[in-house]
Each structure stands twice: as structure tokens, then as C-alpha cells.
Motif scaffolding. Structure first.
Motif, PDB file in Angstrom:
ATOM      1  N   THR A 137       4.376 -45.598  34.395  1.00 54.20           N
ATOM      2  CA  THR A 137       3.777 -46.182  33.202  1.00 54.20           C
ATOM      3  C   THR A 137       2.698 -45.244  32.666  1.00 54.20           C
ATOM      4  OG1 THR A 137       2.207 -47.441  34.542  1.00 54.20           O
ATOM      5  CG2 THR A 137       4.223 -48.573  33.882  1.00 54.20           C
ATOM      6  N   LYS A 138       2.552 -45.269  31.363  1.00 52.15           N
ATOM      7  CA  LYS A 138       1.541 -44.423  30.721  1.00 52.15           C
ATOM      8  C   LYS A 138       0.157 -44.910  31.102  1.00 52.15           C
ATOM      9  CE  LYS A 138       0.545 -42.377  26.228  1.00 52.15           C
ATOM     10  NZ  LYS A 138       0.925 -42.420  24.808  1.00 52.15           N
ATOM     11  N   ALA A 139      -0.652 -43.989  31.605  1.00 54.45           N
ATOM     12  CA  ALA A 139      -1.989 -44.336  32.061  1.00 54.45           C
ATOM     13  C   ALA A 139      -3.089 -43.679  31.227  1.00 54.45           C
ATOM     14  CB  ALA A 139      -2.161 -43.935  33.528  1.00 54.45           C
ATOM     15  N   ALA A 140      -2.751 -42.603  30.507  1.00 56.54           N
ATOM     16  CA  ALA A 140      -3.772 -41.908  29.708  1.00 56.54           C
ATOM     17  C   ALA A 140      -3.103 -41.129  28.585  1.00 56.54           C
ATOM     18  CB  ALA A 140      -4.578 -40.951  30.585  1.00 56.54           C
ATOM     19  N   HIS A 141      -3.836 -40.992  27.506  1.00 60.64           N
ATOM     20  CA  HIS A 141      -3.411 -40.151  26.379  1.00 60.64           C
ATOM     21  C   HIS A 141      -4.641 -39.380  25.907  1.00 60.64           C
ATOM     22  CE1 HIS A 141      -0.565 -39.606  22.823  1.00 60.64           C
ATOM     23  NE2 HIS A 141      -1.570 -38.752  22.654  1.00 60.64           N
ATOM     24  N   LEU A 142      -4.645 -38.106  26.189  1.00 60.06           N
ATOM     25  CA  LEU A 142      -5.770 -37.241  25.827  1.00 60.06           C
ATOM     26  C   LEU A 142      -5.379 -36.463  24.571  1.00 60.06           C
ATOM     27  CD1 LEU A 142      -6.423 -35.925  29.443  1.00 60.06           C
ATOM     28  CD2 LEU A 142      -7.476 -37.889  28.322  1.00 60.06           C
ATOM     29  N   ARG A 143      -6.067 -36.707  23.501  1.00 62.10           N
ATOM     30  CA  ARG A 143      -5.699 -36.115  22.218  1.00 62.10           C
ATOM     31  C   ARG A 143      -6.342 -34.746  22.016  1.00 62.10           C
ATOM     32  NH1 ARG A 143      -4.361 -40.930  21.999  1.00 62.10           N
ATOM     33  NH2 ARG A 143      -3.631 -42.339  20.440  1.00 62.10           N
ATOM     34  N   ASN A 144      -5.522 -33.822  21.488  1.00 67.58           N
ATOM     35  CA  ASN A 144      -5.987 -32.512  21.026  1.00 67.58           C
ATOM     36  C   ASN A 144      -6.663 -31.684  22.112  1.00 67.58           C
ATOM     37  OD1 ASN A 144      -5.139 -33.274  18.404  1.00 67.58           O
ATOM     38  ND2 ASN A 144      -7.078 -34.336  18.095  1.00 67.58           N
ATOM     39  N   VAL A 145      -6.257 -31.805  23.366  1.00 63.95           N
ATOM     40  CA  VAL A 145      -6.942 -31.101  24.445  1.00 63.95           C
ATOM     41  C   VAL A 145      -6.310 -29.763  24.807  1.00 63.95           C
ATOM     42  CG1 VAL A 145      -7.905 -33.199  25.452  1.00 63.95           C
ATOM     43  CG2 VAL A 145      -5.691 -32.357  26.251  1.00 63.95           C
ATOM     44  N   GLY A 146      -5.103 -29.509  24.337  1.00 67.57           N
ATOM     45  CA  GLY A 146      -4.443 -28.247  24.645  1.00 67.57           C
ATOM     46  C   GLY A 146      -4.067 -27.500  23.384  1.00 67.57           C
ATOM     47  N   GLU A 147      -3.839 -26.189  23.558  1.00 66.62           N
ATOM     48  CA  GLU A 147      -3.370 -25.377  22.433  1.00 66.62           C
ATOM     49  C   GLU A 147      -2.418 -24.330  22.969  1.00 66.62           C
ATOM     50  OE1 GLU A 147      -5.012 -22.676  18.700  1.00 66.62           O
ATOM     51  OE2 GLU A 147      -6.439 -23.671  20.031  1.00 66.62           O
ATOM     52  N   LYS A 148      -1.234 -24.275  22.360  1.00 71.03           N
ATOM     53  CA  LYS A 148      -0.237 -23.286  22.748  1.00 71.03           C
ATOM     54  C   LYS A 148       0.667 -23.024  21.553  1.00 71.03           C
ATOM     55  CE  LYS A 148       2.957 -22.153  26.479  1.00 71.03           C
ATOM     56  NZ  LYS A 148       3.589 -22.596  27.720  1.00 71.03           N
ATOM     57  N   LYS A 151      -0.335 -24.401  18.197  1.00 68.62           N
ATOM     58  CA  LYS A 151      -0.322 -25.844  17.963  1.00 68.62           C
ATOM     59  C   LYS A 151      -1.374 -26.520  18.836  1.00 68.62           C
ATOM     60  CE  LYS A 151       3.680 -27.914  17.996  1.00 68.62           C
ATOM     61  NZ  LYS A 151       5.043 -28.319  18.431  1.00 68.62           N
ATOM     62  N   ILE A 152      -2.050 -27.504  18.286  1.00 67.27           N
ATOM     63  CA  ILE A 152      -2.967 -28.340  19.050  1.00 67.27           C
ATOM     64  C   ILE A 152      -2.127 -29.456  19.668  1.00 67.27           C
ATOM     65  CG2 ILE A 152      -5.020 -29.806  18.963  1.00 67.27           C
ATOM     66  CD1 ILE A 152      -5.518 -26.832  18.310  1.00 67.27           C
ATOM     67  N   LEU A 153      -2.295 -29.678  20.975  1.00 62.04           N
ATOM     68  CA  LEU A 153      -1.391 -30.554  21.709  1.00 62.04           C
ATOM     69  C   LEU A 153      -2.138 -31.642  22.484  1.00 62.04           C
ATOM     70  CD1 LEU A 153       0.749 -27.623  23.091  1.00 62.04           C
ATOM     71  CD2 LEU A 153       1.464 -29.239  21.325  1.00 62.04           C
ATOM     72  N   ASP A 154      -1.476 -32.786  22.589  1.00 60.63           N
ATOM     73  CA  ASP A 154      -1.979 -33.889  23.397  1.00 60.63           C
ATOM     74  C   ASP A 154      -1.456 -33.746  24.823  1.00 60.63           C
ATOM     75  OD1 ASP A 154      -2.934 -34.833  20.992  1.00 60.63           O
ATOM     76  OD2 ASP A 154      -1.631 -36.598  20.931  1.00 60.63           O
ATOM     77  N   VAL A 155      -2.137 -34.388  25.750  1.00 57.67           N
ATOM     78  CA  VAL A 155      -1.694 -34.499  27.135  1.00 57.67           C
ATOM     79  C   VAL A 155      -1.574 -35.987  27.444  1.00 57.67           C
ATOM     80  CG1 VAL A 155      -2.370 -34.165  29.545  1.00 57.67           C
ATOM     81  CG2 VAL A 155      -2.679 -32.320  27.895  1.00 57.67           C
TER      82      VAL A 155
END
Length: 162
Positions: A137-148, A151-155
Motif C-alpha cells: 500500500t502507498k505510504a508516502a508521496h514525496l513531491r519534486n524531490v528528484g531530478e533526472k 525532469k523534476i520527479l516525485d518519489v
């Protein structure tokens, strides 16, 4: 027939080749440069009963690998591990990921792990579907924390009691 063998030191170059593909061509990992063998040894534990790693074979061919790693380097988290599965291109979408997840979950139970966590790029829809299929089950959504790849990416993080 798909089967699993423990990863040994001599398997690391083949694992590196698979992982480097994902580094260079996907957001399945947030590494952005090819990994060195010493750095890979920091990620993939060898001969560790609590955090095992396995090659995935189809007949005589290595088609991927799966492993457990420490979630955090503090004793209070020792009941929890992070789960990872990587398959060679051409072997995804065939049910092999499900077999790998069943195998690694069994190994986690044997090692005394009670909670597994999958940490993914928010756009890794195939892996998200796999984890949801396996009961995570989804436990967390971290917005805009990565870049590759510019592109700015969520985790996102998924978890399951095993």
C-alpha cells in the motif's frame, strides 16, 4: 523455468550491466552515472542472511536480480528492509517480477524482517502496479524531490507487512 541463486562477488559485473541500463535509460533509479563495482558492493549485500540478494535465472541465462537492503542504519528499524527488483530489458511484463517478489518476501521472513518498503519514482508505473498487485500500500508521496534527465520527479513509497 525461473529460479534464484544467491549473488556472489563474481556476479557483480553482470548486475552492474543490468543496473547501468536503468541508470542511463530510466528513472527506475536516481543514480545518474554508471555505477562502479565498489559502489555496487555498498548497495548489494553479499552473504548476508538478513539482507540477501539473488540472481534471477531463466534456464541458463541471468535475467535480473533482486535484493533486500537496510531501510535505515539505526537499530530501531531492523525489522524493516527495502526491496528492489531489476530485470533485463525484454523480461519485464512477463510475471517474473511477481515471482521475484514472492521469493524475496520469503527470504525476508526467514531473516526476521517484518515490513518491506519499495521506494520508487512516481512515474515508474510498472513497478507501482507490481507492488500494488503484491499487496503493498502507498505510504508516502514525496513531491519534486528528484531530478533526472532534466525532469523534476516525485518519489513514492509502498509498504507491506510480511
Amino acid at each position: 523455468m525461473t529460479h534464484f541463486t544467491p549473488v556472489t562477488h563474481r556476479d557483480l559485473p553482470e548486475i552492474k550491466e543490468i543496473y547501468d541500463h536503468y541508470i542511463l535509460h530510466s528513472t527506475a533509479t536516481f543514480h545518474s552515472e554508471k555505477i562502479t563495482l565498489p559502489k555496487l558492493e555498498e548497495i548489494i549485500y553479499l552473504n548476508n542472511p538478513r539482507y540477501p540478494s539473488f540472481l534471477i535465472h531463466e534456464a541458463d541465462e541471468v535475467i535480473g536480480y533482486c535484493f533486500l537492503s537496510r531501510f535505515k542504519k539505526r537499530q530501531a528499524y531492523d525489522r524493516t528492509a527495502e526491496v528492489s527488483v531489476y530485470l533485463k530489458p525484454g523480461f519485464t511484463g512477463k510475471g517474473i517480477g511477481t515471482l521475484a517478489m514472492h521469493h524475496i518476501e520469503g527470504a525476508a521472513k526467514k531473516g526476521g524482517i517484518h515490513v518491506l518498503i519499495g521506494t520508487l519514482c512516481g512515474e515508474n508505473y510498472a513497478s507501482i502496479r507490481l507492488l500494488e498487485h503484491m499487496g503493498y500500500t502507498k505510504a508516502a508521496h514525496l513531491r519534486n524531490v528528484g531530478e533526472k534527465f532534466g525532469k523534476i520527479l516525485d518519489v513514492v513509497m509502498y509498504q507491506k507487512d510480511v
